[in-house]
Design an enzyme around this catalytic site. Sequence first.
Site, PDB file in Angstrom:
ATOM      1  N   CYS A 142       0.697  -1.464  -0.051  1.00  0.00           N
ATOM      2  CA  CYS A 142      -0.120  -0.069   0.026  1.00  0.00           C
ATOM      3  C   CYS A 142       0.626   1.344  -0.003  1.00  0.00           C
ATOM      4  O   CYS A 142       1.483   1.648  -0.777  1.00  0.00           O
ATOM      5  CB  CYS A 142      -1.186  -0.051   1.341  1.00  0.00           C
ATOM      6  SG  CYS A 142      -2.353   1.088   0.843  1.00  0.00           S
ATOM      7  N   HIS A 235      -4.522  -5.137   0.857  1.00  0.00           N
ATOM      8  CA  HIS A 235      -4.464  -5.775   1.904  1.00  0.00           C
ATOM      9  C   HIS A 235      -4.705  -6.971   2.352  1.00  0.00           C
ATOM     10  O   HIS A 235      -5.725  -7.489   3.092  1.00  0.00           O
ATOM     11  CB  HIS A 235      -4.918  -4.681   3.126  1.00  0.00           C
ATOM     12  CG  HIS A 235      -4.075  -3.496   3.190  1.00  0.00           C
ATOM     13  ND1 HIS A 235      -2.964  -3.242   3.836  1.00  0.00           N
ATOM     14  CD2 HIS A 235      -4.378  -2.291   2.758  1.00  0.00           C
ATOM     15  CE1 HIS A 235      -2.746  -2.065   3.925  1.00  0.00           C
ATOM     16  NE2 HIS A 235      -3.576  -1.419   3.188  1.00  0.00           N
ATOM     17  N   GLU A 237      -3.542  -9.208   4.155  1.00  0.00           N
ATOM     18  CA  GLU A 237      -3.355  -9.566   5.482  1.00  0.00           C
ATOM     19  C   GLU A 237      -4.250  -9.482   6.426  1.00  0.00           C
ATOM     20  O   GLU A 237      -4.273  -9.588   7.527  1.00  0.00           O
ATOM     21  CB  GLU A 237      -1.838  -8.919   5.709  1.00  0.00           C
ATOM     22  CG  GLU A 237      -1.810  -7.589   6.095  1.00  0.00           C
ATOM     23  CD  GLU A 237      -1.953  -6.435   4.988  1.00  0.00           C
ATOM     24  OE1 GLU A 237      -1.863  -5.300   5.215  1.00  0.00           O
ATOM     25  OE2 GLU A 237      -1.983  -6.784   3.858  1.00  0.00           O
TER      26      GLU A 237
END
Length: 304
Positions: A142, A235, A237
């Site tokens: 990001c 993202h 994660e």
Amino acid sequence: MPIRIDNELPAKHSLEQENVFVMSNKRADTQDIRPLDIIILNLMPTKIETETQLLRLLSNSPLQVNVELLQVETHKSKNTSQEHMLKFYKTFKEIKNNRYDGMIITGAPLANFKFEEVDFWEELLEIFEWTKTNVYSVLNICWAAFASLYYKYGILPVDLPQKEFGVFPHRSLDTTHPLMRGLDDVFYVPHSREWAFDTNDIAKIKDLQIISYSDMSGIHIISDMDCRNFYITGHSEYDRDTLKKEYIRDLNKGLPIQKPYNYFPEDDPGREPVMNWKSAGNLIYSNWLNYFVYQKTPYDLNNL
């Protein structure tokens, strides 16, 4: 196989409750194998949450992974105790003579600042430069992806009319690329960002390739041609409730925020989100560890 972390790191307890195989330093030291050395530069304000999310993904492979945590010295964390930072995090001065198989640089909520206005920008530039000789493969996530491509190629991010916020469908633009191996024709990734890349800006750089894309949220993953640097806008994660926490936080602050797209069942914030990005995230990180770290890094990191 296990991921090796400090026995007292808060993430260890959380991961063990999920039946993730983590190994203490003492036990790992008795094994006669060459583990992978990974360092995570954590720029997120929610340090412990981000540690746990990334360690969970790194643990999902047959490889033993040693993980170190890195902080920028020129910025003091306001949301994580200094005790935690001093105990578990190293500074660049402490590790700059080390070599690593891989590195992850996280995002940061800094879209309201020009890169040069960020208080740790000069230190980050030094780290970017250091990775060229001391790290084999880097995942930039990001904000770090935007910062790194600006530093290396002068590519400026494009401001979005509103925050890219939700869970979006993606597809591979190169199904033969090892990072994309095993992914479904359509896979999902959470996004939470105010910036995007212009496809034309990336196309001008011969050293860069867009390998995954969303018709709704745009470019997802960019790779350099040596596959030593990856730039990821999403993202994978994130936990199930990460976007929910961001949504509630911004609402409570009175900020203009739309409901995250394709996240709450029937768009109802009172219902538990469906986590439909977990398997894709595990595959992307496992593919990175296997194909671009384990199989390509020299056995002796002094030969990096």
